[in-house]
Structures are given as C-alpha cells and as structure tokens.
Design a protein around this motif. Structure first.
Motif, PDB file in Angstrom:
ATOM      1  N   LYS A  46       0.836  -1.210   0.000  1.00 10.79           N
ATOM      2  CA  LYS A  46       0.000   0.000   0.000  1.00 10.79           C
ATOM      3  C   LYS A  46       0.863   1.249   0.000  1.00 10.79           C
ATOM      4  CE  LYS A  46      -3.557  -1.749   3.149  1.00 10.79           C
ATOM      5  NZ  LYS A  46      -4.153  -1.539   4.470  1.00 10.79           N
ATOM      6  N   PRO A  47       0.563   2.165  -0.905  1.00  5.29           N
ATOM      7  CA  PRO A  47       1.249   3.461  -0.830  1.00  5.29           C
ATOM      8  C   PRO A  47       0.792   4.214   0.422  1.00  5.29           C
ATOM      9  CG  PRO A  47       0.127   3.175  -2.953  1.00  5.29           C
ATOM     10  CD  PRO A  47      -0.317   2.065  -2.058  1.00  5.29           C
ATOM     11  N   VAL A  48       1.687   4.971   1.018  1.00  4.35           N
ATOM     12  CA  VAL A  48       1.342   5.752   2.204  1.00  4.35           C
ATOM     13  C   VAL A  48       0.468   6.942   1.824  1.00  4.35           C
ATOM     14  CG1 VAL A  48       2.294   7.102   4.116  1.00  4.35           C
ATOM     15  CG2 VAL A  48       3.451   5.018   3.365  1.00  4.35           C
ATOM     16  N   ASP A  49       0.762   7.566   0.695  1.00  3.92           N
ATOM     17  CA  ASP A  49       0.018   8.719   0.215  1.00  3.92           C
ATOM     18  C   ASP A  49      -1.387   8.294  -0.211  1.00  3.92           C
ATOM     19  OD1 ASP A  49      -0.002  11.571  -0.938  1.00  3.92           O
ATOM     20  OD2 ASP A  49      -0.548  10.329  -2.672  1.00  3.92           O
ATOM     21  N   PHE A  50      -2.413   8.977   0.303  1.00  5.50           N
ATOM     22  CA  PHE A  50      -3.800   8.587   0.041  1.00  5.50           C
ATOM     23  C   PHE A  50      -4.171   8.668  -1.434  1.00  5.50           C
ATOM     24  CE2 PHE A  50      -8.446   9.282  -0.049  1.00  5.50           C
ATOM     25  CZ  PHE A  50      -8.826   8.076   0.522  1.00  5.50           C
ATOM     26  N   ASP A  51      -3.733   9.701  -2.135  1.00  4.53           N
ATOM     27  CA  ASP A  51      -4.050   9.824  -3.557  1.00  4.53           C
ATOM     28  C   ASP A  51      -3.441   8.672  -4.356  1.00  4.53           C
ATOM     29  OD1 ASP A  51      -5.599  12.121  -3.277  1.00  4.53           O
ATOM     30  OD2 ASP A  51      -3.878  13.460  -3.529  1.00  4.53           O
ATOM     31  N   ARG A  52      -2.215   8.286  -4.013  1.00  4.14           N
ATOM     32  CA  ARG A  52      -1.584   7.140  -4.689  1.00  4.14           C
ATOM     33  C   ARG A  52      -2.310   5.840  -4.326  1.00  4.14           C
ATOM     34  NH1 ARG A  52       2.288   6.222  -7.413  1.00  4.14           N
ATOM     35  NH2 ARG A  52       3.337   4.628  -6.209  1.00  4.14           N
ATOM     36  N   PHE A  53      -2.792   5.749  -3.087  1.00  3.92           N
ATOM     37  CA  PHE A  53      -3.554   4.570  -2.674  1.00  3.92           C
ATOM     38  C   PHE A  53      -4.824   4.447  -3.519  1.00  3.92           C
ATOM     39  CE2 PHE A  53      -6.985   2.741  -0.092  1.00  3.92           C
ATOM     40  CZ  PHE A  53      -6.461   1.474   0.123  1.00  3.92           C
ATOM     41  N   LEU A  54      -5.530   5.560  -3.708  1.00  2.00           N
ATOM     42  CA  LEU A  54      -6.733   5.534  -4.542  1.00  2.00           C
ATOM     43  C   LEU A  54      -6.404   5.120  -5.977  1.00  2.00           C
ATOM     44  CD1 LEU A  54      -8.728   8.685  -3.367  1.00  2.00           C
ATOM     45  CD2 LEU A  54      -9.189   6.275  -2.851  1.00  2.00           C
ATOM     46  N   LEU A  55      -5.308   5.603  -6.501  1.00  2.00           N
ATOM     47  CA  LEU A  55      -4.884   5.225  -7.848  1.00  2.00           C
ATOM     48  C   LEU A  55      -4.618   3.721  -7.932  1.00  2.00           C
ATOM     49  CD1 LEU A  55      -4.050   6.012 -10.733  1.00  2.00           C
ATOM     50  CD2 LEU A  55      -1.759   6.462  -9.838  1.00  2.00           C
TER      51      LEU A  55
END
Length: 114
Positions: A88-97
């Motif tokens: 999981k990416p830590v950054d929320f926007d990257r997580f959504l992507l």
C-alpha cells in the motif's frame, strides 16, 4: 472511472472468514478479494490459506494489499495462492490510484473462469 461494483468489508480476519458460509449458501461471490497481511484476530495469510483451500472459492483472485514489505510475507502469500502482492502506498491519492488500477485489471480486463 467508477465500475460500480459492490464492496464488501471485513474489519478483521474472522469477519472475512464469516463470508465463506454465506457464499456457500448462494450469496454472490466476489470478483476479487483484497486482503491485508496484518488483519486483527485472524491474519490475512490464514484467511488466504482457508480461501485457497476451499474447492469452490479457490479460483477467486486474491490480491494482498498491505503495508508489509517483509520478504517472508511476500513468499508466504504466493506460496499460499495469492494472485498478486501490492504494498500500500502511504500517500492517500496514490492509494486511490492503486485501488482503481486493481479494479480496472481484475474486473474490467481479466477474464475469470466460469
């Protein structure tokens, strides 16, 4: 882009395993299952083992989506039948992507068995 599929949530491994009898009883089965290695009560690797040991559910793709980068977790996931392992990416926007990409691949592009 939203594909509009229903999302089922389990807060821990025990809740995740509680879906098995419901699917056996005829409730619609998921197209893909996202599992975290570090789930409370029953860990994600054990949930994975039980899903992949089930003759009627083992063909459902399981994507491990987790914060664990531990080599043994990655090896154990694949050894027990995971179809993919994504940190999981830590950054929320990257997580959504990442979740959108998972949805696009497993639901829109992949052809599952009948």
């Amino acid at each position: 882009r939203k594909l509009g599929h229903r999302i089922l949530v389990a807060r821990d491994g025990e809740e995740a395993l509680a879906w098995i009898p419901r699917w056996e009883a005829g409730e619609p089965r998921p197209v893909v299952i996202l599992l975290d290695v570090n789930m409370p009560r029953i860990g994600g690797l054990e949930v994975l083992r039980q899903l992949k040991a089930h003759p009627d559910l083992r063909s459902i793709p399981v994507v491990m989506l987790t914060t664990s980068e531990v080599d043994e977790d990655v090896r154990a996931a694949y050894r027990n039948g995971a179809n993919s392992y994504i940190v999981k990416p830590v950054d929320f926007d990257r997580f959504l992507l990442v979740t959108e990409q998972i949805e696009t691949y497993w639901i829109a592009l992949n052809t599952p068995p009948e």
